[in-house]
Design a protein around this motif. Structure first.
Motif, PDB file in Angstrom:
ATOM      1  N   ALA A   1      -3.061  -7.797  11.414  1.00 33.85           N
ATOM      2  CA  ALA A   1      -1.599  -7.747  11.533  1.00 33.85           C
ATOM      3  C   ALA A   1      -0.936  -8.112  10.207  1.00 33.85           C
ATOM      4  CB  ALA A   1      -1.123  -8.682  12.648  1.00 33.85           C
ATOM      5  N   ALA A   2      -1.524  -9.081   9.487  1.00 33.92           N
ATOM      6  CA  ALA A   2      -0.970  -9.438   8.172  1.00 33.92           C
ATOM      7  C   ALA A   2      -0.975  -8.226   7.248  1.00 33.92           C
ATOM      8  CB  ALA A   2      -1.772 -10.583   7.552  1.00 33.92           C
ATOM      9  N   ALA A   3      -2.070  -7.474   7.271  1.00 38.44           N
ATOM     10  CA  ALA A   3      -2.183  -6.328   6.365  1.00 38.44           C
ATOM     11  C   ALA A   3      -1.439  -5.106   6.879  1.00 38.44           C
ATOM     12  CB  ALA A   3      -3.661  -5.978   6.154  1.00 38.44           C
ATOM     13  N   LEU A   4      -1.550  -4.823   8.185  1.00 35.16           N
ATOM     14  CA  LEU A   4      -1.136  -3.518   8.703  1.00 35.16           C
ATOM     15  C   LEU A   4       0.137  -3.550   9.534  1.00 35.16           C
ATOM     16  CD1 LEU A   4      -4.686  -2.339   9.813  1.00 35.16           C
ATOM     17  CD2 LEU A   4      -3.387  -1.511   7.839  1.00 35.16           C
ATOM     18  N   ASP A   5       0.454  -4.723  10.106  1.00 38.55           N
ATOM     19  CA  ASP A   5       1.666  -4.842  10.911  1.00 38.55           C
ATOM     20  C   ASP A   5       1.791  -3.735  11.959  1.00 38.55           C
ATOM     21  OD1 ASP A   5       4.214  -5.611  11.797  1.00 38.55           O
ATOM     22  OD2 ASP A   5       5.228  -4.512  10.189  1.00 38.55           O
TER      23      ASP A   5
ATOM     24  N   ASN B   1      -5.509 -11.230  11.031  1.00 39.21           N
ATOM     25  CA  ASN B   1      -5.710 -10.724   9.669  1.00 39.21           C
ATOM     26  C   ASN B   1      -5.255  -9.271   9.554  1.00 39.21           C
ATOM     27  OD1 ASN B   1      -6.786 -13.131   8.831  1.00 39.21           O
ATOM     28  ND2 ASN B   1      -8.851 -12.357   8.410  1.00 39.21           N
TER      29      ASN B   1
ATOM     30  N   GLY C   1       8.026  -3.661   9.423  1.00 43.68           N
ATOM     31  CA  GLY C   1       8.405  -3.804   8.020  1.00 43.68           C
ATOM     32  C   GLY C   1       7.718  -4.935   7.292  1.00 43.68           C
ATOM     33  N   VAL C   2       6.693  -5.536   7.904  1.00 38.95           N
ATOM     34  CA  VAL C   2       6.085  -6.714   7.289  1.00 38.95           C
ATOM     35  C   VAL C   2       4.603  -6.510   6.980  1.00 38.95           C
ATOM     36  CG1 VAL C   2       7.796  -8.202   8.345  1.00 38.95           C
ATOM     37  CG2 VAL C   2       5.636  -7.875   9.512  1.00 38.95           C
ATOM     38  N   ALA C   3       4.197  -5.252   6.787  1.00 44.25           N
ATOM     39  CA  ALA C   3       2.803  -4.991   6.413  1.00 44.25           C
ATOM     40  C   ALA C   3       2.553  -5.428   4.967  1.00 44.25           C
ATOM     41  CB  ALA C   3       2.500  -3.501   6.573  1.00 44.25           C
ATOM     42  N   GLY C   4       1.294  -5.445   4.582  1.00 45.99           N
ATOM     43  CA  GLY C   4       0.947  -5.713   3.187  1.00 45.99           C
ATOM     44  C   GLY C   4       0.819  -7.180   2.830  1.00 45.99           C
ATOM     45  N   GLU C   5       0.835  -8.056   3.847  1.00 45.46           N
ATOM     46  CA  GLU C   5       0.695  -9.488   3.542  1.00 45.46           C
ATOM     47  C   GLU C   5      -0.791  -9.832   3.414  1.00 45.46           C
ATOM     48  OE1 GLU C   5       2.944 -11.678   2.776  1.00 45.46           O
ATOM     49  OE2 GLU C   5       4.737 -10.486   3.180  1.00 45.46           O
ATOM     50  N   PHE C   6      -1.410  -9.158   2.457  1.00 41.22           N
ATOM     51  CA  PHE C   6      -2.855  -9.312   2.283  1.00 41.22           C
ATOM     52  C   PHE C   6      -3.239 -10.752   1.959  1.00 41.22           C
ATOM     53  CE2 PHE C   6      -2.263  -4.893   0.292  1.00 41.22           C
ATOM     54  CZ  PHE C   6      -2.302  -4.287   1.524  1.00 41.22           C
TER      55      PHE C   6
ATOM     56  N   THR D   1       0.335 -14.724  10.532  1.00 39.66           N
ATOM     57  CA  THR D   1       1.155 -15.238   9.424  1.00 39.66           C
ATOM     58  C   THR D   1       2.618 -14.858   9.661  1.00 39.66           C
ATOM     59  OG1 THR D   1       1.230 -15.478   7.015  1.00 39.66           O
ATOM     60  CG2 THR D   1       0.950 -13.247   7.857  1.00 39.66           C
TER      61      THR D   1
ATOM     62  N   HIS E   1      -2.434 -13.332   3.195  1.00 43.35           N
ATOM     63  CA  HIS E   1      -2.565 -14.207   4.362  1.00 43.35           C
ATOM     64  C   HIS E   1      -3.651 -13.745   5.324  1.00 43.35           C
ATOM     65  CE1 HIS E   1       0.692 -16.605   2.911  1.00 43.35           C
ATOM     66  NE2 HIS E   1       1.360 -15.504   2.670  1.00 43.35           N
ATOM     67  N   GLN E   2      -4.585 -12.920   4.846  1.00 43.33           N
ATOM     68  CA  GLN E   2      -5.809 -12.740   5.633  1.00 43.33           C
ATOM     69  C   GLN E   2      -6.581 -14.059   5.504  1.00 43.33           C
ATOM     70  OE1 GLN E   2      -9.042 -10.270   4.048  1.00 43.33           O
ATOM     71  NE2 GLN E   2      -7.920  -9.897   2.151  1.00 43.33           N
TER      72      GLN E   2
ATOM     73  N   MET F   1       0.837  -1.198   0.000  1.00 42.11           N
ATOM     74  CA  MET F   1       0.000   0.000   0.000  1.00 42.11           C
ATOM     75  C   MET F   1       0.868   1.242   0.000  1.00 42.11           C
ATOM     76  SD  MET F   1      -1.651  -0.738   3.755  1.00 42.11           S
ATOM     77  CE  MET F   1      -0.636  -1.613   4.955  1.00 42.11           C
TER      78      MET F   1
ATOM     79  N   GLU G   1       3.659   2.027   2.877  1.00 40.97           N
ATOM     80  CA  GLU G   1       3.357   1.812   4.295  1.00 40.97           C
ATOM     81  C   GLU G   1       3.805   0.396   4.648  1.00 40.97           C
ATOM     82  OE1 GLU G   1       2.615   3.348   7.021  1.00 40.97           O
ATOM     83  OE2 GLU G   1       2.572   1.414   8.017  1.00 40.97           O
ATOM     84  N   ARG G   2       4.835   0.301   5.462  1.00 45.38           N
ATOM     85  CA  ARG G   2       5.446  -0.996   5.719  1.00 45.38           C
ATOM     86  C   ARG G   2       5.189  -1.512   7.124  1.00 45.38           C
ATOM     87  NH1 ARG G   2      11.287  -1.274   4.443  1.00 45.38           N
ATOM     88  NH2 ARG G   2      10.794  -3.487   4.603  1.00 45.38           N
ATOM     89  N   GLY G   3       4.439  -0.759   7.911  1.00 42.72           N
ATOM     90  CA  GLY G   3       4.094  -1.239   9.245  1.00 42.72           C
ATOM     91  C   GLY G   3       5.197  -1.002  10.253  1.00 42.72           C
TER      92      GLY G   3
ATOM     93  N   ARG H   1       2.507   2.917  15.262  1.00 43.08           N
ATOM     94  CA  ARG H   1       1.567   2.130  14.449  1.00 43.08           C
ATOM     95  C   ARG H   1       0.616   1.435  15.408  1.00 43.08           C
ATOM     96  NH1 ARG H   1       3.694   4.581  11.305  1.00 43.08           N
ATOM     97  NH2 ARG H   1       4.359   4.246   9.174  1.00 43.08           N
TER      98      ARG H   1
END
Lengths: 341, 341
Positions: free
Chosen positions: B274-278, B272, A176-181, B308, A183-184, A164, A171-173, B150
């Motif tokens: 946390a996977a997206a937003l961390d 979920n 640094g591990v944000a965006g793992e959509f 995840t 795995h929702q 994102m 936006e990396r959280g 965050r």
């Protein structure tokens, strides 16, 4: 082993005659996209144009071998261009400073200080970035999401890559591990995911999901799977997402249905992301997008049907990525010139 | 009808003797939290302390009646304090500038220019904000998530309110409607949600969900529901989330199990997110948190089990909100002093 790799420092101190228009492009960068099977490298100018490109097989999982390949590619591309910096994109988690690979699923990197290793070998600034972040950055800078202030990018390959962009920043959280959509969990108790959970979105909306569903259809000996089985000479294991995508483009109804199902899951997951993130646009890229509107049309339908508050809010448009498979290397190169704040 | 409401402008031009320490607290704000059943208003200083508080029944769904109640509350609280600004928090979607209520589920506001109406009536700067955003802001400024870069806040009431703080800013998305975490579909085809979808998270992890599950247990005439039925004199319809929370705190095993189940769904949904937003931290508040660790312990367990990449990343801590039911009004007041950038 690393001592076997010769640093490029000697090479960079000379202005070599082959340099192409250094005055016009003083800020060329090399982007390197390290995938599970291929390493792609390209010289990228400040407009996002790829001036030269090379590809290699990924040399196994040994970090030193991957470093040697990177040095080789930079050396080769650097013969004709003056390179200011190098960006590396790879599946995996990098620390927030872009220095260390925390974890990479397809490579053997675990807490690997890849950046300092490479800066020593390449004698240039190096930036590490997640491959999905790199692709998203490229689409935001030069592609389908140019200039959007709230952009969500989905890369559909074997799994789902996500990123994102907010106000021109990835936006990396916190870690640094944000965006793992991907795995929702979208189906509790559903298909097993290689992340260790069940029911992750990428088990329903990815190239792997498409292949798995198609193989299941073929194994059920349904007459609707005739064309699919013919295309692989009856070898069910040879059915992949790419095979189905190609058959769908040729008009096979069963393959079109299979992609329609995947599109439905894609749209549902994007509606979930819209509930949480409310982006101004989605950009969808990756290999599965070869299916084009066969995938996006059902995705848009499911998105519209599942968007919470529909009718009382704008619905973000869903666009196809513009830069194709080069997005990762273009973004990695450009990020090495524009290090994240 | 609005002409019947007398503006407060005359009152604000005089320094009245009742003002409490105006020199020490030059920047007092009133926060007003408009719920489906109650309106709570309080005078809040710059340290987040509530100096005075009033409550009223929500006067039906008519916007003019709600405005009249707001004016009445500000007038009454303004007799003893010099009020610089007023912040309004309400369930619903506000536009990004905090001027207009786009949509409010429990009130009749549809594209209502509430801010200008109220500024005219109150003769003070007014800021509109989503109630979950206001509560999150308060927890970030003065509560359990103080200073987190965050932060994700979850407010568990009848449904789920959500908000995220990034670098000291509420992230509200492109159209101002981000943070609707409760409407991520977590069980396709599951329980019907009032948003129009099926399987939304808030149908599994909220006070309403707890009540529904308990009523279903009671209707099944399970002997384990004995204590629950006794508590409501056999009236199944009287079983609510609050009843179960109280019974669980008294040690009723069935109620503890029901809260344990809700906690499991809570943790899955947070995984979920946390996977997206961390995020660096989750803060969980709202009425359901009266259950305390009976809820949070299973939530943490499910979060850890479903995160995840667990084992390869830090797991964000999950904390109970610190400010209780006043978080909304404290945050609304403080946001009126610190308008979002």
């Amino acid at each position: 082993m690393s001592s076997e790799i010769s640093p490029l420092c000697g090479e960079t101190t000379t202005d070599r005659p082959e340099i192409v228009n250094p005055a016009e492009s003083p800020n060329l960068a090399i982007g390197i996209d390290i995938g599970g099977t291929k390493v792609a490298a390209g010289v990228v100018d400040e407009q996002g144009t790829v001036l030269a490109e090379l590809r290699r097989q990924t040399p196994g999982r040994d970090p030193r071998a991957v470093e040697a390949t990177i040095v080789e590619l930079v050396s080769e591309l650097g013969r004709a261009y003056r390179i200011a910096s190098v960006g590396i994109g790879a599946a995996g988690w990098m620390d927030l400073s872009g220095s260390t690979v925390l974890f990479s699923p397809h490579l053997a990197w675990r807490n690997e200080p890849l950046r300092s290793n490479l800066e020593r070998l390449l004698c240039r600034p190096v930036m590490l970035t997640n491959d999905a972040d790199a692709a998203a950055w490229a689409e935001w800078r030069f592609g389908a999401g140019r200039g959007e202030s709230r952009l969500v990018c989905i890369t559909l390959g074997t799994g789902i890559g996500g990123a994102m962009l907010m106000d021109g920043r990835i936006e990396r959280g916190q870690f640094g591990v944000a965006g793992e959509f991907g795995h929702q969990v979208i189906m509790p108790g559903g298909h097993r995911c290689e992340c260790g959970n069940r029911g992750c979105w990428e088990q329903y909306a990815s190239g792997n999901a498409l292949g798995r569903e198609a193989r299941e259809l073929a194994r059920a000996k349904s007459p609707v799977a005739q064309e699919i089985l013919r295309a692989v000479d009856g070898d069910v294991e040879a059915i992949t997402g790419a095979v189905i995508t190609e058959l769908a483009r040729q008009g096979d109804p069963a393959s079109i249905e299979l992609i329609d199902d995947v599109g439905g899951w894609l749209g549902l997951g994007m509606a979930n992301l819209a509930a949480a993130l409310d982006p101004g646009m989605f950009v969808v890229g990756g290999g599965l997008c070869e299916a084009g509107e066969l995938l996006l049309e059902p995705a848009r339908r499911a998105f519209g049907r599942n968007l919470t508050g529909r009718g009382f809010r704008p619905a973000a448009p869903i666009a196809l990525a513009a830069l194709g498979p080069r997005a990762g290397l273009i973004g990695a190169a450009d990020l090495s010139r524009n290090p994240p704040r």
